[in-house]
Design a protein around this motif. Structure first.
Motif, mmCIF file in Angstrom:
data_model
loop_
_atom_site.group_PDB
_atom_site.id
_atom_site.type_symbol
_atom_site.label_atom_id
_atom_site.label_comp_id
_atom_site.label_asym_id
_atom_site.label_seq_id
_atom_site.Cartn_x
_atom_site.Cartn_y
_atom_site.Cartn_z
ATOM 1 N N ARG A 30 0.933 -1.006 -0.083
ATOM 2 C CA ARG A 30 0.109 0.256 -0.027
ATOM 3 C C ARG A 30 1.230 1.621 0.214
ATOM 4 O O ARG A 30 0.045 2.392 0.243
ATOM 5 C CB ARG A 30 -1.002 0.079 1.495
ATOM 6 N N TRP A 32 2.743 4.562 -0.725
ATOM 7 C CA TRP A 32 2.481 4.962 -2.131
ATOM 8 C C TRP A 32 4.145 5.088 -3.128
ATOM 9 O O TRP A 32 4.000 5.065 -3.998
ATOM 10 C CB TRP A 32 2.488 6.697 -2.277
ATOM 11 N N ARG A 39 3.526 1.941 -4.750
ATOM 12 C CA ARG A 39 3.037 1.864 -5.798
ATOM 13 C C ARG A 39 3.130 3.177 -7.056
ATOM 14 O O ARG A 39 3.249 2.111 -8.253
ATOM 15 C CB ARG A 39 1.840 2.144 -5.794
ATOM 16 N N THR A 95 5.877 0.959 -9.725
ATOM 17 C CA THR A 95 4.360 0.615 -10.251
ATOM 18 C C THR A 95 4.942 1.738 -11.286
ATOM 19 O O THR A 95 4.481 1.104 -12.563
ATOM 20 C CB THR A 95 3.810 -0.094 -10.047
ATOM 21 N N GLY A 111 -7.950 -3.383 -6.638
ATOM 22 C CA GLY A 111 -6.749 -1.948 -6.227
ATOM 23 C C GLY A 111 -7.130 -1.329 -4.905
ATOM 24 O O GLY A 111 -8.614 -1.448 -3.696
#
Length: 191
Positions: free
Chosen positions: A18, A20, A23, A26, A172
């Protein structure tokens, strides 16, 4: 796949975390890898980019370099959606992403939106209405209701005579799947 459509995949760093930063990694690896791969393609007619914003920036660059139109499929207004989900706070970074968002809209030939509310919000913020195309997400209910249960599948997964809930969609942070699970618990006694 429809005839004549070629799908090109690229490797990405896939995070289930989770955080940031993970992410962002990604999104960043997808953006970088898709842009690098896209630069090697010479038979492009059009680019279709799907939000969130960081992942579609490579399509904007490729559209400009390759001189082909780009369609932005807007599934969520970003960075506003990231702020609502708690992944981004108001401030300089948010403001920079918002400017980048509207720059992306300006470079798109068309922007598809999944709700009339999206179209109204974008138009109110200066995106020309003629550039927006309303294409709601949905399902053909006749197809779903007309399908017979797959008894073999139910037996294979020990689902015969059991309460089964299916969520078909993105899994998500933004989807709030905990609400789906809460709803399933509430429906256990309803038949």
């Amino acid at each position: 796949m429809p005839s004549g459509v070629r799908v090109v995949r690229v490797p990405v760093y896939a995070s289930t975390n989770r955080a940031w930063s993970r992410r962002a990694l990604t999104y960043g690896t997808f953006g970088m890898m898709s842009m690098l791969r896209g630069l090697t393609l010479y038979d492009l007619d059009c680019l279709i980019a799907i939000t969130p914003l960081p992942t579609c920036l490579s399509a904007v660059v490729l559209s400009l370099v390759k001189r082909v139109p780009m369609i932005l499929d807007l599934q969520d207004i970003w960075p506003e959606g990231a702020m609502i989900a708690g992944a981004l706070r108001p401030g300089l970074l948010y403001d920079a992403f918002e400017r980048l968002e509207y720059w992306t809209y300006s470079k798109s030939s068309f922007v598809t939106v999944i709700s009339e509310g999206f179209a109204e919000q974008l138009t109110a913020n200066g995106v020309p209405r003629k550039k927006l195309v309303y294409i709601p997400n949905g399902v053909d209910v006749d197809f779903v209701h007309g399908a017979a249960p797959d008894e073999e599948l139910a037996r294979r997964y020990d689902l015969t005579d059991k309460f089964v809930v299916v969520f078909v969609g993105n899994h998500g942070l933004m989807q709030g799947l905990d609400y789906v699970l809460d709803a399933a618990k509430l429906l256990l006694d309803v038949k």
